[in-house]
Scaffold this motif. Structure first.
Motif, PDB file in Angstrom:
ATOM      1  N   LEU A 287       0.754  -1.130   0.137  1.00  0.00           N
ATOM      2  CA  LEU A 287      -0.059  -0.075   0.048  1.00  0.00           C
ATOM      3  C   LEU A 287       0.733   1.424  -0.026  1.00  0.00           C
ATOM      4  N   ASP A 288       2.142   1.242   0.341  1.00  0.00           N
ATOM      5  CA  ASP A 288       2.952   2.359   0.599  1.00  0.00           C
ATOM      6  C   ASP A 288       3.796   2.376  -0.509  1.00  0.00           C
ATOM      7  N   VAL A 348       0.063   1.426  -7.605  1.00  0.00           N
ATOM      8  CA  VAL A 348       0.268  -0.012  -6.866  1.00  0.00           C
ATOM      9  C   VAL A 348      -0.699  -0.359  -5.795  1.00  0.00           C
ATOM     10  N   PRO A 349      -0.863   0.700  -5.004  1.00  0.00           N
ATOM     11  CA  PRO A 349      -1.703   0.200  -3.948  1.00  0.00           C
ATOM     12  C   PRO A 349      -3.307  -0.360  -4.429  1.00  0.00           C
ATOM     13  N   ALA A 350      -3.776   0.331  -5.397  1.00  0.00           N
ATOM     14  CA  ALA A 350      -5.055  -0.081  -5.870  1.00  0.00           C
ATOM     15  C   ALA A 350      -5.001  -1.295  -6.744  1.00  0.00           C
ATOM     16  N   VAL A 351      -4.171  -1.746  -7.383  1.00  0.00           N
ATOM     17  CA  VAL A 351      -3.992  -2.744  -8.286  1.00  0.00           C
ATOM     18  C   VAL A 351      -3.659  -4.037  -7.152  1.00  0.00           C
ATOM     19  N   SER A 352      -2.869  -3.648  -6.307  1.00  0.00           N
ATOM     20  CA  SER A 352      -2.243  -4.751  -5.498  1.00  0.00           C
ATOM     21  C   SER A 352      -3.536  -5.350  -4.679  1.00  0.00           C
ATOM     22  N   LEU A 353      -4.469  -4.362  -4.073  1.00  0.00           N
ATOM     23  CA  LEU A 353      -5.544  -4.591  -3.251  1.00  0.00           C
ATOM     24  C   LEU A 353      -6.752  -5.367  -4.510  1.00  0.00           C
ATOM     25  N   ALA A 354      -6.855  -4.962  -5.484  1.00  0.00           N
ATOM     26  CA  ALA A 354      -7.738  -5.623  -6.355  1.00  0.00           C
ATOM     27  C   ALA A 354      -7.239  -7.006  -6.594  1.00  0.00           C
ATOM     28  N   CYS A 355      -5.871  -7.374  -6.900  1.00  0.00           N
ATOM     29  CA  CYS A 355      -5.523  -8.664  -7.137  1.00  0.00           C
ATOM     30  C   CYS A 355      -5.834  -9.711  -5.537  1.00  0.00           C
ATOM     31  N   GLU A 376     -12.664  -2.839   3.557  1.00  0.00           N
ATOM     32  CA  GLU A 376     -12.958  -2.121   5.085  1.00  0.00           C
ATOM     33  C   GLU A 376     -11.498  -2.353   5.582  1.00  0.00           C
ATOM     34  N   LEU A 377     -10.670  -3.071   5.218  1.00  0.00           N
ATOM     35  CA  LEU A 377      -9.350  -3.368   6.135  1.00  0.00           C
ATOM     36  C   LEU A 377      -8.453  -2.254   5.587  1.00  0.00           C
ATOM     37  N   ALA A 378      -8.303  -1.817   4.488  1.00  0.00           N
ATOM     38  CA  ALA A 378      -7.529  -0.580   4.065  1.00  0.00           C
ATOM     39  C   ALA A 378      -8.340   0.794   3.955  1.00  0.00           C
ATOM     40  N   ARG A 379      -9.514   0.789   3.966  1.00  0.00           N
ATOM     41  CA  ARG A 379     -10.480   2.044   4.148  1.00  0.00           C
ATOM     42  C   ARG A 379     -10.017   3.044   2.949  1.00  0.00           C
ATOM     43  N   PRO A 380      -9.854   2.911   1.643  1.00  0.00           N
ATOM     44  CA  PRO A 380      -9.735   3.381   0.615  1.00  0.00           C
ATOM     45  C   PRO A 380     -10.986   4.361   0.086  1.00  0.00           C
ATOM     46  N   PRO A 381     -10.982   5.217  -0.825  1.00  0.00           N
ATOM     47  CA  PRO A 381     -12.376   5.819  -1.157  1.00  0.00           C
ATOM     48  C   PRO A 381     -13.364   4.696  -1.438  1.00  0.00           C
ATOM     49  N   TRP A 382     -14.679   5.053  -1.368  1.00  0.00           N
ATOM     50  CA  TRP A 382     -15.703   3.963  -1.725  1.00  0.00           C
ATOM     51  C   TRP A 382     -15.650   3.538  -2.904  1.00  0.00           C
ATOM     52  N   TRP A 383     -15.491   4.297  -3.952  1.00  0.00           N
ATOM     53  CA  TRP A 383     -15.263   4.032  -5.469  1.00  0.00           C
ATOM     54  C   TRP A 383     -14.497   2.803  -5.619  1.00  0.00           C
ATOM     55  N   LEU A 384     -13.356   2.438  -4.929  1.00  0.00           N
ATOM     56  CA  LEU A 384     -12.444   1.541  -4.999  1.00  0.00           C
ATOM     57  C   LEU A 384     -13.186   0.114  -4.822  1.00  0.00           C
TER      58      LEU A 384
END
Length: 432
Positions: A287-288, A348-355, A376-384
């Motif tokens: 995520l970082d 990288v954070p969005a793609v890694s969490l999607a996978c 819910e674990l990462a609490r990104p913007p809702w659209w993700l």
């Protein structure tokens, strides 16, 4: 209001509070073991591993594994520790003491660096406390099953601060039902558990997330990643199934075996400090955007192999976060490769969490829960959440296509099967 309804309502509140206590207790014990193993006072496990000496990195997981293995050897010589889901489904008494000791040993081995999930311990401890707290109440077997499954889900919710994820885990993975009574109980118990444990477990590090204008690009990435997530998830499942012993290891060889795998983790951590622990360090680095291409490839290979090695040695632990971390490493590898070899800017954070959501959908057979849990674990913007849901559903769809010839999966633990078991005479009890 009938007495049964009143007692069930009070039991729901009590189970939620006790699950929060279980989550708080296991989290405090985990932090204490981590700080003792790597000799640090502040920060995350990754900070502690980074700042510890090479000798402590190598020997810490080995010593912790030996102590946990010795504890399991003594425990299994004296009693059986059944599967939690099996004990609840078969309406067998919960062995509260042995299950609580087993949970503590899981925390010990994970806190010392084992590549296993820590979610099994709070689930077991929460169910044991919930069973003890409601044992003298006039609950039907139907009500007891709901409460204990929800206690397990609430224990998971408490340690990760995911009330919706914990509730859906109880209803969609453990009970396989959308029944309002079960869903309402799960939501109440998980919310109470998260609130009780929040002074100890709540962590929400700020992260830089992509702009909403990239939503269409990320959804396309989620669809393209689906075959990779499907492949990684299937390999992870088969590797864990092949590594898991047919019966609990009771030989004294359990001690050196777990210690040897701990030493292997310690040696690997000299090069990749993200490997020790349940996988949270891998998720944090992903995520970082702090993972290199070579590190992502190495972690993608080593994390599931080390997890399988612990299972083969006879250790017990969860598989949720190791699967999540493996998926995040796969996503990071893809995103970093695209960024390095092309001029396309990829988050990288969005793609890694999607996978990670796609892999979790395969390992748990619950795409909606996987997407919500990761979000819910990462609490990104809702659209993700839409991106994660597309990734999870696409990967799960590929799995359904491959299983079409084998016929529909056999339903276990569902609400309808429980009703059928309730009407039929009880059969012989299965061994743990």
């Amino acid at each position: 209001m009938s007495r049964r309804s009143l007692e069930f309502g009070c039991a729901v509140v009590l189970v939620g509070l006790l699950a929060g206590v279980a989550g708080m207790a296991t989290t405090l014990l985990l932090h204490a073991v981590e700080h003792l193993t790597y000799h640090y006072s502040f920060g995350t496990l990754l900070d502690g591993v980074d700042s510890s000496s090479p000798m402590r990195r190598a020997l810490g997981p080995m010593v912790g594994g030996a102590l946990a293995g010795f504890g399991w050897y003594l425990l299994r010589r004296r009693t059986e520790v059944p599967s939690l889901s099996g004990a609840i489904a078969d309406h067998r008494p919960i062995p509260r003491i042995s299950m609580s000791i087993d949970a503590a040993l899981q925390v010990l081995v994970v806190g010392s660096g084992a590549s296993l999930g820590r979610e099994g311990a709070p689930r077991q401890f929460a169910a044991a406390l919930g069973d003890a707290g409601t044992s003298r109440w006039a609950l039907t077997p139907h009500d007891r099953e709901i409460l204990l499954y929800c206690a397990a889900g609430a224990g998971l919710a408490a340690v990760y601060s995911v009330p919706l994820g914990g509730a859906l885990f109880a209803t969609q993975i453990l009970m396989r039902t959308w029944h309002p009574r079960a869903l309402g109980t799960a939501l109440i118990t998980s919310s109470l558990a998260v609130a009780v444990a929040s002074p100890v477990t709540h962590e929400s590090p700020p992260l830089d997330w992509p702009d909403p204008s990239l939503s269409y690009l990320l959804i396309a990435f989620a669809v393209v990643l689906a075959p990779l997530a499907f492949g990684v998830g299937m390999v992870f499942n088969r590797l864990m199934a092949a590594a898991r012993p047919a019966a609990a290891v009771k030989s004294w060889m359990l001690v050196p075996a777990v210690a040897a795998v701990g030493l292997l983790v310690g040696v690997c951590s000299l090069h990749w400090p993200e490997l020790p622990g349940n996988g949270k360090s891998i998720l944090t680095v992903s995520l970082d955007s702090g993972m290199t291409l070579s590190a992502a490839a190495a972690i993608l290979l080593l994390k599931p192999l080390l997890t399988a090695s612990y299972l083969r040695a006879g250790a017990v632990g969860g598989l949720l976060t190791p699967a999540l971390a493996t998926g995040a490493a796969m996503g990071s590898l893809v995103a970093l490769a695209i960024s390095s070899w092309t001029e396309l800017a990829v988050s990288v954070p969005a793609v890694s969490l999607a996978c990670a959501a796609g892999v979790l959908a395969i390992t748990q057979r619950a795409p909606m829960w996987a997407a919500l849990f990761v979000w819910e674990l990462a609490r990104p913007p809702w659209w993700l959440l839409v991106v994660f849901l597309v990734a999870a559903l696409a990967a799960h769809g590929l799995r359904l296509l491959t299983e079409r010839r084998a016929g529909p999966p056999r339903s276990t633990g569902s609400w309808s099967s429980f009703r059928r078991r309730r009407r039929s005479p009880p059969g012989p009890r299965r061994s743990g």
